[in-house]
Design a protein around this motif. Structure first.
Motif, mmCIF file in Angstrom:
data_model
loop_
_atom_site.group_PDB
_atom_site.id
_atom_site.type_symbol
_atom_site.label_atom_id
_atom_site.label_comp_id
_atom_site.label_asym_id
_atom_site.label_seq_id
_atom_site.Cartn_x
_atom_site.Cartn_y
_atom_site.Cartn_z
ATOM 1 N N PRO A 217 -3.186 -5.767 13.421
ATOM 2 C CA PRO A 217 -3.347 -5.527 11.984
ATOM 3 C C PRO A 217 -2.675 -6.566 11.100
ATOM 4 N N THR A 218 -1.535 -7.061 11.502
ATOM 5 C CA THR A 218 -0.829 -7.987 10.609
ATOM 6 C C THR A 218 -1.659 -9.240 10.362
ATOM 7 N N GLU A 219 -2.195 -9.814 11.444
ATOM 8 C CA GLU A 219 -3.046 -11.006 11.251
ATOM 9 C C GLU A 219 -4.342 -10.654 10.535
ATOM 10 N N ALA A 220 -4.902 -9.487 10.863
ATOM 11 C CA ALA A 220 -6.158 -9.073 10.214
ATOM 12 C C ALA A 220 -5.960 -8.946 8.707
ATOM 13 N N LEU A 221 -4.835 -8.397 8.315
ATOM 14 C CA LEU A 221 -4.572 -8.209 6.876
ATOM 15 C C LEU A 221 -4.429 -9.543 6.156
#
Ligand code: 1GP
Length: 231
Positions: A217-221
């Motif tokens: 999620p962190t990279e996706a965000l």
């Protein structure tokens, strides 16, 4: 006529009602600055799953779209409804017949200011949607002709290059974009980081990020800022 606000969109997150998402992550998704959130999936999409996500996303101001997967999970309350037509399916069912059934059932309720039809071209043979809709793998020439048809013959507001689950070919996306004038180009599939997000959004009007929200999620965000500010 395409709603003006949609014309300005660059980034959408797609959430699958069949997958769990924590309140904490959902909060980060809804507050990320993305232009909209699509609720949609291929398997095990139920009314309960759709209503659960809708009520949780509704606490935020981000526009919320239902991408219709089946008749059972259609519900009022979304800002927009996207109706897929799978252009490279071998069966007329996925292009015409289920939409026909839906119109017979819901015509009285349909508000065409909120409804947008998407011409899907599914290019990953391993994708669930590819198998479910019994697709045929198109050549590059085929894809470009589908894009042309989506705009010129069917006047669809959206042409969706779908690689769901795998990162696609940016050169092909570029060529598709050259084929389109009024129809918006959506690209989805395998975007996991800023670099991929930027690469695809050089050509696609809107990129859609789905699965990587659940895996990293962190990279996706970070894909939101990559396409909205740092172009
Ligand atoms: C799926 O195009 C979207 O319909 C996004 O694909 O899940 O691979 O990001 P991913």
């Amino acid at each position: 006529m395409l709603h003006n606000s949609l014309k300005e969109w660059k980034h959408i997150f797609k959430l699958d009602p069949a997958k769990d998402i924590s309140d904490e992550l959902l909060d980060r998704v809804c507050e990320s600055g993305t232009d909209a959130i699509i609720v949609g999936g291929t398997d095990d999409v139920t009314l309960d799953g759709v209503l659960d996500l809708l009520s949780r996303i509704r606490r935020y101001t981000v526009p919320c779209i239902l991408e219709i997967s089946n008749m059972e999970s259609i519900t009022p309350g979304f800002d927009y409804y996207f109706i897929p037509m799978v252009l490279n399916s071998k069966e007329k069912k996925w292009m015409m017949d289920i939409q026909h059934e839906a119109v017979k059932q819901y015509k009285e309720m349909m508000n065409w200011d909120e409804i947008f039809v998407e011409g899907y071209c599914i290019l990953n043979e391993e994708a669930k949607a590819y198998k479910k809709a019994n697709c045929q793998l198109p050549t590059e020439e085929d894809v470009l002709a589908y894009a042309y048809m989506a705009e010129r013959m069917f006047h669809l507001p959206i042409f969706y290059v779908e690689y769901s689950g795998t990162y696609g070919d940016p050169k092909l996306v570029e060529k598709v974009k050259d084929e389109l004038t009024d129809t918006m180009l959506f690209y989805g599939g395998g975007i996991e980081n800023k670099t991929q997000a930027r690469e695809m959004s050089q050509h696609a009007d809107v990129i859609i990020v789905g699965n990587s929200l659940y895996t990293n999620p962190t990279e996706a965000l970070e894909t939101v800022r990559a396409v909205k500010n740092e172009k």
